[in-house]
Write an enzyme that holds these catalytic residues in place. Sequence first.
Site, PDB file in Angstrom:
ATOM      1  N   SER A 194       0.820  -1.228   0.000  1.00 49.00           N
ATOM      2  CA  SER A 194       0.000   0.000   0.000  1.00 49.00           C
ATOM      3  C   SER A 194       0.843   1.263   0.000  1.00 49.00           C
ATOM      4  CB  SER A 194      -0.860   0.063   1.262  1.00 49.00           C
ATOM      5  OG  SER A 194      -1.939  -0.791   1.162  1.00 49.00           O
ATOM      6  N   HIS A 219      -3.055   0.581  -4.776  1.00 53.74           N
ATOM      7  CA  HIS A 219      -2.503  -0.626  -5.400  1.00 53.74           C
ATOM      8  C   HIS A 219      -2.753  -0.590  -6.897  1.00 53.74           C
ATOM      9  CE1 HIS A 219      -1.328  -3.375  -2.086  1.00 53.74           C
ATOM     10  NE2 HIS A 219      -2.156  -2.614  -1.387  1.00 53.74           N
ATOM     11  N   HIS A 250      -5.699  -9.004  -2.415  1.00 48.79           N
ATOM     12  CA  HIS A 250      -5.815  -9.495  -1.039  1.00 48.79           C
ATOM     13  C   HIS A 250      -6.964 -10.485  -0.928  1.00 48.79           C
ATOM     14  CE1 HIS A 250      -4.147  -5.416  -1.086  1.00 48.79           C
ATOM     15  NE2 HIS A 250      -3.435  -5.768  -0.037  1.00 48.79           N
ATOM     16  N   TYR A 289      -9.198 -10.433   1.318  1.00 44.71           N
ATOM     17  CA  TYR A 289     -10.430  -9.748   1.719  1.00 44.71           C
ATOM     18  C   TYR A 289     -11.182  -9.138   0.535  1.00 44.71           C
ATOM     19  CZ  TYR A 289      -7.579  -5.480   1.532  1.00 44.71           C
ATOM     20  OH  TYR A 289      -6.753  -4.480   1.117  1.00 44.71           O
ATOM     21  N   GLU A 290     -10.521  -9.057  -0.633  1.00 44.43           N
ATOM     22  CA  GLU A 290     -11.224  -8.575  -1.825  1.00 44.43           C
ATOM     23  C   GLU A 290     -12.100  -9.673  -2.415  1.00 44.43           C
ATOM     24  OE1 GLU A 290      -8.751  -5.919  -4.513  1.00 44.43           O
ATOM     25  OE2 GLU A 290      -7.179  -6.749  -3.252  1.00 44.43           O
ATOM     26  N   ALA A 339       2.209  -2.535   4.323  1.00 41.55           N
ATOM     27  CA  ALA A 339       1.848  -1.552   5.346  1.00 41.55           C
ATOM     28  C   ALA A 339       1.289  -2.352   6.516  1.00 41.55           C
ATOM     29  CB  ALA A 339       0.786  -0.613   4.795  1.00 41.55           C
ATOM     30  N   MET A 397      -2.612  -7.444   6.529  1.00 37.54           N
ATOM     31  CA  MET A 397      -3.577  -8.286   5.805  1.00 37.54           C
ATOM     32  C   MET A 397      -2.953  -8.901   4.558  1.00 37.54           C
ATOM     33  SD  MET A 397      -6.707  -5.545   6.020  1.00 37.54           S
ATOM     34  CE  MET A 397      -6.975  -4.582   7.532  1.00 37.54           C
ATOM     35  N   SER A 398      -1.644  -9.067   4.563  1.00 29.29           N
ATOM     36  CA  SER A 398      -0.996  -9.610   3.351  1.00 29.29           C
ATOM     37  C   SER A 398       0.234 -10.421   3.729  1.00 29.29           C
ATOM     38  CB  SER A 398      -0.590  -8.451   2.426  1.00 29.29           C
ATOM     39  OG  SER A 398       0.459  -7.711   3.004  1.00 29.29           O
ATOM     40  N   ASN A 418       0.698   3.032  11.154  1.00 31.91           N
ATOM     41  CA  ASN A 418      -0.155   3.517  12.265  1.00 31.91           C
ATOM     42  C   ASN A 418       0.091   2.594  13.442  1.00 31.91           C
ATOM     43  OD1 ASN A 418      -1.811   1.655  10.251  1.00 31.91           O
ATOM     44  ND2 ASN A 418      -2.564   1.263  12.319  1.00 31.91           N
ATOM     45  N   HIS A 466      -7.691   4.170   6.001  1.00 34.58           N
ATOM     46  CA  HIS A 466      -6.766   3.779   4.932  1.00 34.58           C
ATOM     47  C   HIS A 466      -6.012   4.986   4.370  1.00 34.58           C
ATOM     48  CE1 HIS A 466      -5.071   1.259   1.822  1.00 34.58           C
ATOM     49  NE2 HIS A 466      -5.581   2.022   0.871  1.00 34.58           N
TER      50      HIS A 466
HETATM   51  N1  HPA Z   1      -4.135  -3.424  10.920  1.00 36.01           N
HETATM   52  C1  HPA Z   1      -4.136  -4.266   9.872  1.00 36.01           C
HETATM   53  N2  HPA Z   1      -3.592  -3.969   8.700  1.00 36.01           N
HETATM   54  C2  HPA Z   1      -3.011  -2.761   8.576  1.00 36.01           C
HETATM   55  C3  HPA Z   1      -2.968  -1.839   9.628  1.00 36.01           C
HETATM   56  C4  HPA Z   1      -3.560  -2.193  10.876  1.00 36.01           C
HETATM   57  O1  HPA Z   1      -3.567  -1.427  11.857  1.00 36.01           O
HETATM   58  N3  HPA Z   1      -2.302  -0.744   9.168  1.00 36.01           N
HETATM   59  C5  HPA Z   1      -1.957  -1.008   7.885  1.00 36.01           C
HETATM   60  N4  HPA Z   1      -2.381  -2.229   7.514  1.00 36.01           N
END
Ligand code: HPA
Length: 277
Positions: free
Chosen positions: A32, A63, A85, A87-88, A115, A213-214, A237, A249
């Site tokens: 990301s 992406h 991903h 989740y898509e 990320a 998530m990857s 974050n 996001h």
């Molecule tokens: N959680 C899950 N996936 C993420 C996060 C998060 O806080 N930040 C960036 N991708």
Amino acid sequence: MSISVSALVDDTAQAIQKKISFAPRIGVVLGSGLGAFGDSIENLQKVSYAELPHLPASKVVGHAGNFCFGMVGGVPVACMQGRVHLYEGHSVASVVHGVRTMARLGVSAVLITNAAGGLEPSWSAGDLMLVVDHLNLTHVSPLTGLNEEAMGPRFPDMTHAYDPGLQSALRDVAAKEKIEIREGIYAALLGPSYETPAEVRMLRGLGAHAVGMSTVLETIALRHMGVKVGALSCITNLAAGISGEKLDHAEVEATARRKRDDLLKLLRGWIVAADAA
Ligand code: HPA
């Protein structure tokens, strides 16, 4: 009879080989907000996933959906600008198809970026973390079903999922570039909702340092094929409940973009070191 994974990967690899005139030695996956690296490649040849068989394009903002081929510091590379991903709604096989294709093209190592949310209260958004191990909490694997011996063994060893040589190479590059890096364990969840504070406490209890998530499914597929893996997280974050701030996001993307220059330097040095290893 269903078509084998190996045959599908061959299809994509052969379509690429018709378009490019060299064999990449190192693969890169850009997470990301990190796609800019793809455009910095010398002698760049872009191939959109849409032009290739069996590769779905990601719909997630930040992406793009391209393979970027070219040279980085004298090393021929294949670089995925954007990934899909779970989740898509894509199948696990689709999620790992791009990295399997790079493996089939002959790369010896793949450097994965992502990320991630930081789980350590003392860390800050913008920190970079070398991934030293992972927790696969997606509840799926790219290796379920009949094993295809042409791809790899039934029970691949994951003791060194993230190659120790590639880890020390990144430490050396970071020291040389005077870029501070953290190290830790990356936990992957399905998403797409961010974690609850209770889930974040659970992940900390399990020993994770970052959550995303990857990456882990790609790593499993690559280790299955005997390809070395290195991974670097941009902590975009602090995970939910740690700082008290709400997650979104746009912030994830903005932090990744802010760290772009450092990431670019690290990746360039890492590619050259990985090729020499
Ligand atoms: N959680 C899950 N996936 C993420 C996060 C998060 O806080 N930040 C960036 N991708």
